[in-house]
Scaffold this motif. Sequence first.
Motif, PDB file in Angstrom:
ATOM      1  N   UNK A 485       0.802  -1.220   0.000  1.00  0.00           N
ATOM      2  CA  UNK A 485       0.000   0.000   0.000  1.00  0.00           C
ATOM      3  C   UNK A 485       0.836   1.273   0.000  1.00  0.00           C
ATOM      4  N   UNK A 486       2.160   1.131  -0.082  1.00  0.00           N
ATOM      5  CA  UNK A 486       3.007   2.317  -0.218  1.00  0.00           C
ATOM      6  C   UNK A 486       3.037   2.832  -1.655  1.00  0.00           C
ATOM      7  N   UNK A 487       2.475   2.061  -2.596  1.00  0.00           N
ATOM      8  CA  UNK A 487       2.474   2.469  -4.006  1.00  0.00           C
ATOM      9  C   UNK A 487       1.045   2.391  -4.543  1.00  0.00           C
ATOM     10  N   UNK A 488       0.514   3.536  -4.866  1.00  0.00           N
ATOM     11  CA  UNK A 488      -0.884   3.641  -5.268  1.00  0.00           C
ATOM     12  C   UNK A 488      -1.012   3.954  -6.748  1.00  0.00           C
ATOM     13  N   UNK A 489      -2.128   3.519  -7.328  1.00  0.00           N
ATOM     14  CA  UNK A 489      -2.494   3.876  -8.703  1.00  0.00           C
ATOM     15  C   UNK A 489      -1.377   3.520  -9.687  1.00  0.00           C
ATOM     16  N   UNK A 490      -1.058   2.234  -9.715  1.00  0.00           N
ATOM     17  CA  UNK A 490       0.002   1.760 -10.609  1.00  0.00           C
ATOM     18  C   UNK A 490      -0.621   0.978 -11.766  1.00  0.00           C
ATOM     19  N   UNK A 491       0.205   0.694 -12.751  1.00  0.00           N
ATOM     20  CA  UNK A 491      -0.214  -0.112 -13.901  1.00  0.00           C
ATOM     21  C   UNK A 491       0.529  -1.442 -13.869  1.00  0.00           C
ATOM     22  N   UNK A 492      -0.192  -2.494 -14.139  1.00  0.00           N
ATOM     23  CA  UNK A 492       0.371  -3.846 -14.219  1.00  0.00           C
ATOM     24  C   UNK A 492       1.100  -4.254 -12.934  1.00  0.00           C
ATOM     25  N   UNK A 493       0.384  -4.134 -11.830  1.00  0.00           N
ATOM     26  CA  UNK A 493       0.862  -4.741 -10.578  1.00  0.00           C
ATOM     27  C   UNK A 493       1.061  -6.226 -10.839  1.00  0.00           C
ATOM     28  N   UNK A 494       2.273  -6.733 -10.571  1.00  0.00           N
ATOM     29  CA  UNK A 494       2.573  -8.118 -10.932  1.00  0.00           C
ATOM     30  C   UNK A 494       1.678  -9.087 -10.163  1.00  0.00           C
ATOM     31  N   UNK A 495       1.415  -8.806  -8.886  1.00  0.00           N
ATOM     32  CA  UNK A 495       0.530  -9.672  -8.115  1.00  0.00           C
ATOM     33  C   UNK A 495      -0.892  -9.596  -8.667  1.00  0.00           C
ATOM     34  N   UNK A 496      -1.376  -8.387  -8.900  1.00  0.00           N
ATOM     35  CA  UNK A 496      -2.745  -8.213  -9.389  1.00  0.00           C
ATOM     36  C   UNK A 496      -2.937  -8.908 -10.726  1.00  0.00           C
ATOM     37  N   UNK A 497      -2.005  -8.747 -11.642  1.00  0.00           N
ATOM     38  CA  UNK A 497      -2.173  -9.341 -12.962  1.00  0.00           C
ATOM     39  C   UNK A 497      -2.168 -10.861 -12.913  1.00  0.00           C
ATOM     40  N   UNK A 498      -1.307 -11.446 -12.077  1.00  0.00           N
ATOM     41  CA  UNK A 498      -1.275 -12.910 -12.005  1.00  0.00           C
ATOM     42  C   UNK A 498      -2.535 -13.452 -11.356  1.00  0.00           C
TER      43      UNK A 498
END
Length: 770
Positions: A485-498
């Motif tokens: 949660x230290x990094x917000x509003x990102x593109x292609x979070x590796x965890x999220x995409x997998x």
Amino acid sequence: MWNFLARNKQVAAMLGLLGAAALVVIFLATRGRGHVIVEQFLVETEDVSEDPYIFSAHSLPSDDRFMPSIGNGHLATNVFSDTVYMNGLYNGRKGESRRARIPAWANIRLNSTLTNHPYSPVYSLDTKHGVFQVTVDRDRSVVTQRIFAHRYYTRSIVNQIKVEPKTHADPNFVHHEIWIAIKQMPGPESKDIAFGSPTPEIIDEMLVWKACGKTKEVEDPAFQGMLEDVCAYWSSVPDHLVVPHSRSKVITFFMTVDKNESVARQEFIKILQEDGEELFEKHVEQWGRLYKQGGLEIEGNLQLAKIVNGIWYYFLSSLPSEESHFPLDRFFGLSPTGLARGGTFDDYEGHSFWDTEMWMFPPILVLYPQYARQLLQYRLDNAYVAAELARITGSKGYRFPWESAYTGSEVTQPCCPDVAEFEQHITACIAFAARQYLSMTRDEDWLKHGGCSIVTNIADFWASRAVINYSSGLYDIANVMGPDEDHSNVTNSVFTNVVAGYSLYLAQYVACQCKSYYMAKDPDHWADIAWSLTLPYDETLDYHPQFQGYRRGEGIKQADAVLLGFPLQYPMNISTRINDLTYYESVTRGNGPAMTWSMHTIGQLQIQDNLRAATLFNKSYEGYVREPFKVWTELRRPKVGAVNFHTGMGGFLQTLMFGYAGIRIHLNRLEITQPQLPPEATKFRIKGIKYLGSNLTLDIRVLQTTLTVISVDDDWPILMYNGKYNVTLVPGMIVTLKGTGPFTIRTVPWKDCKLPVDTIGQNYLRPIGL
């Protein structure tokens, strides 16, 4: 701080006496929320019991937050707290929604535990029998107070005071009376429930009190008609108990609470008619049934055994009873601090997060699949709200909120809009839990009653969120936040995409399972998107950047990219796994939540660095477990964060079950890989592994590992590779596991449905599995 000490001379003097034992708590920031906690001194008390199931001390923790909880899934409270919480009872709008406080009319104290007294009480939490006990050895008697949330009479919290006279040399002494001073301490009026004034009532010639009320606010104005009624009955409590010296006696006080006044009253009457000892035995019997179903047993490391037993006790205290006097209400999920907490900001108001599916769900699933289904049912019950959230945010299918409670609506605090807006991976985590559930159960009934729909609608959500990038030819998922949660509003979070890709593949698989009764839309389209999702990977450094544009060296809050290796089990080169673990350990906050180090421990075991694994294993619980009652905190001492932190507990259980025991859940098999003993243990047993209806026990010892077959489901005969041969498992068989595995347990195919490919993005770089 020194001004604080000057104003509190007694505390300052205590600090001087205690030296290093006194700990200071200062500012902390956690889970996207800033918490400011008043400075205070936390003195932990020693657990003096040698029994792995009993935690005992001669004094209580100096911080009330470290008191243990009692609960039965319907009601719960912290021992000696003035607050009782009930499953599904919340009050407050949107981000102010919290568990609704019920005054603890069952909170009764022996005066000898409240004031300076010549007697020395012993305080014990018996995790095997689900009871907190206070024992006071007096001049003329032994007084034992038992406090428990009844596991069968689930609307009740019970206080029993047992007085056992001592033998006296003077025969005339038996005509004397024993006086016991007690005090009822229910606390102030509730700010959440508009209770009427307590009214007296005579039931079976006894004075009883009753109060009924209604919650004041519901989370979402659209649900305004859903304010809840609450009724409580409780025993009248005198200032003193008078007991003849001639015999032992058990005096029972209790309160009952329900949304239905008739249920609360009838249960009160039923308990009133019970013999005190029989009432207690009926409660103990229900706990015994739970522990017969499964558990983790550890020998050689008493502290570890106690921590594990405490975790299961706290988990089960927040989960519904399997048998109860009155039918149970709908279950409203498992929150990060359990049912006994949740009225405050620090305890996450009793809301449900991804914590449930990713941290608590997996160990519960392995031993108690019936509870895993109930956790998924909470999501199914709120699916229509998830559909509306997807619609109003411009997506399709189901989008589950980051935090939910009573109505299923988004209830994240106003402090933290970013997590509510961007931390969308929770939706895929729910699908991942469904994937694990189907892997372990093949529950056709669950699929028919909502499972097919929730899986495919989650896939529709991710299909609508993935946008083709014409430069790369791959799909991007933008405007998200990963577990860090230290990094917000990102593109292609590796965890999220997998994890999103897994949910798309799962929908393709489930569409095949459900095709005879549920029509899915173009299931291969979901797999096509999953195959073509962007997977951030740095070929030069051979590691996974946490998201597109991540700058190497930036600190992170907690485990994120390392979750690809476990729990997601995404295949990769061993060099990549090593690099992910090594790099992210170096940039992760030292004061982050315990789950991070649990996942790093599992990773080190995967790459067979057992020495580093042992170091991280110790780091995953030391400093988080508070004595003497083994209550977990979110942050390492001297910081605290959330208390009775079930999320950290769940991560720790995963370290033992999936790390040291090496259990791996797959859609078509169960594996045991590199089983080994945890540090300092001489024996590690996982009893009651439930796989496709079978019941298995895994025993890990210094020289040998065995699998005992307790029972097998005729519908799913199972075959195991023991390291040398394929063996058909039958009840009563003991199989010796030779080597490090993997030892694979398989059964017949399920409807001949093709397993998903589970490959995500950048396919020309498809790595080799560990």
